[in-house]
Enzyme design. Structure first.
Site, PDB file in Angstrom:
ATOM      1  N   LYS A 220       1.063  -0.923  -0.040  1.00  0.00           N
ATOM      2  CA  LYS A 220       0.090  -0.104  -0.231  1.00  0.00           C
ATOM      3  C   LYS A 220       0.838   1.194   0.018  1.00  0.00           C
ATOM      4  CE  LYS A 220      -4.481  -1.834   1.366  1.00  0.00           C
ATOM      5  NZ  LYS A 220      -5.459  -1.764   2.416  1.00  0.00           N
ATOM      6  N   ARG A 254      -3.580  -9.830   4.902  1.00  0.00           N
ATOM      7  CA  ARG A 254      -4.227 -10.073   3.704  1.00  0.00           C
ATOM      8  C   ARG A 254      -2.999  -9.545   2.556  1.00  0.00           C
ATOM      9  NH1 ARG A 254      -6.599  -6.484  -0.201  1.00  0.00           N
ATOM     10  NH2 ARG A 254      -8.349  -7.374  -1.397  1.00  0.00           N
TER      11      ARG A 254
HETATM   12  C1  9MG Z   1     -10.579  -4.960  -0.519  1.00  0.00           C
HETATM   13  N1  9MG Z   1      -9.468  -4.553   0.371  1.00  0.00           N
HETATM   14  C2  9MG Z   1      -8.311  -3.776  -0.085  1.00  0.00           C
HETATM   15  N2  9MG Z   1      -7.761  -3.465   1.046  1.00  0.00           N
HETATM   16  C3  9MG Z   1      -8.228  -4.007   2.162  1.00  0.00           C
HETATM   17  C4  9MG Z   1      -7.895  -4.271   3.391  1.00  0.00           C
HETATM   18  O1  9MG Z   1      -7.002  -3.343   3.873  1.00  0.00           O
HETATM   19  N3  9MG Z   1      -8.659  -5.055   4.214  1.00  0.00           N
HETATM   20  C5  9MG Z   1      -9.682  -5.590   3.564  1.00  0.00           C
HETATM   21  N4  9MG Z   1     -10.676  -6.287   4.690  1.00  0.00           N
HETATM   22  N5  9MG Z   1     -10.224  -5.683   2.443  1.00  0.00           N
HETATM   23  C6  9MG Z   1      -9.365  -4.774   1.643  1.00  0.00           C
END
Ligand code: 9MG
Length: 276
Positions: A220, A254
């Site tokens: 990010k 994630r």
């Molecule tokens: C769809 N999406 C993109 N970034 C995300 C994040 O940090 N958390 C979650 N739950 N979904 C995300």
């Protein structure tokens, strides 16, 4: 792995692999646009150690154009069906629309990853309750279109914690048991660099609410700000930040890069155990 058992024990850190089926997504946009390519990528992530595959058909990057439900549905459902044909991996659907979630759950998804925390569609909570599914309630200040215009907090960790309490109450009112709720402070969703750093330092505070905490920071832009590097060169920064997130209590990470995420989760979790 049974999700219900994990939600009770949280005996390992889960790795959620990102599978964007969109032409314009952040970092990997357009790479997995055919069903076959997307399913193959999911199977590769599973081999690399993913516990959850997060399938999304609408980009949530700042300023991204909204996608009609019909289009989103036609992107994610064949992919979820294809993954289910060859794997019992946990599948989450990344959507804010109950119509898309309903079809995804019917195709075999286990979790709804709702970046609006049930605020954009009043039918989402009751649908998830009815389906006995789990939900990710993510914090976002503003909407994907506006969220990075002027994010402002006096105390980001406290304010996000209050948001979580309110959204957990709303979820429970809709019929979703607390044991099926996962919280996510939404790194990069209406946050400046200093807010994202405060959140990663403050994960322990969110854990006081009793639910597992998911952190999504993979490649990010706050890492780009820290490193002065484009998304394609942010893997090392991602590993470093995820290690700290897990050490600070994150239960799920994630990631785009599952092999590296798996190793990060296992090593940092072990260091966390030895320290407590
Ligand atoms: C769809 N999406 C993109 N970034 C995300 C994040 O940090 N958390 C979650 N739950 N979904 C995300």
């Amino acid at each position: 792995m049974r999700l219900d058992d994990w939600m009770r024990n949280r005996d390992r850190v889960l790795v959620m692999g990102v599978l964007n089926v969109t032409p314009d997504s952040f970092f990997d946009g357009g790479q997995h646009m055919t069903t076959k390519a997307a399913v193959n990528h999911a199977l590769e992530m599973i081999r690399d150690g993913a516990d959850i595959v997060d399938v999304g058909g609408e980009s949530s990057r700042p300023g991204a154009a909204p996608v009609p439900g019909e289009v989103e549905l036609s992107r994610v459902v064949p992919v979820i069906t294809g993954i289910r044909e060859s794997s019992d991996v946990l599948i989450s659907v990344d959507t804010t629309k109950s119509r898309v979630a309903r079809a995804a759950l019917a195709a075999g998804a286990d979790i709804v990853n709702d970046i609006s925390a049930l605020r954009f569609d009043p039918e989402m909570g009751p649908l998830i309750a009815e389906a006995d599914a789990c939900v990710v309630l993510m914090h976002m200040q503003g909407t994907p279109r506006t969220m990075q215009e002027n994010p402002t907090y006096s105390d980001p960790v406290e304010e996000i914690k209050e948001f979580f309490s309110a959204r957990m109450e709303a979820a429970v009112r809709a019929g979703i048991p607390e044991e099926r709720i996962i919280l996510d402070p939404g790194i990069g969703f209406g946050k400046r660099l200093e807010h994202n750093l405060a959140i990663l330092r403050g994960i322990g505070s969110f854990l006081e609410l009793g639910a597992p905490v998911l952190i999504g920071l993979s490649r990010k832009s706050f890492l780009g700000e820290l490193l002065g590097l484009p998304p394609a060169e942010r893997l090392v920064g991602t590993v470093a930040a995820n290690a700290v997130a897990v050490r600070n209590g994150a239960d799920i990470i994630r990631v785009h890069d599952v092999k590296e995420g798996r190793q990060t989760a296992d090593v940092a979790r072990r260091l966390r155990e030895d320290a407590t």
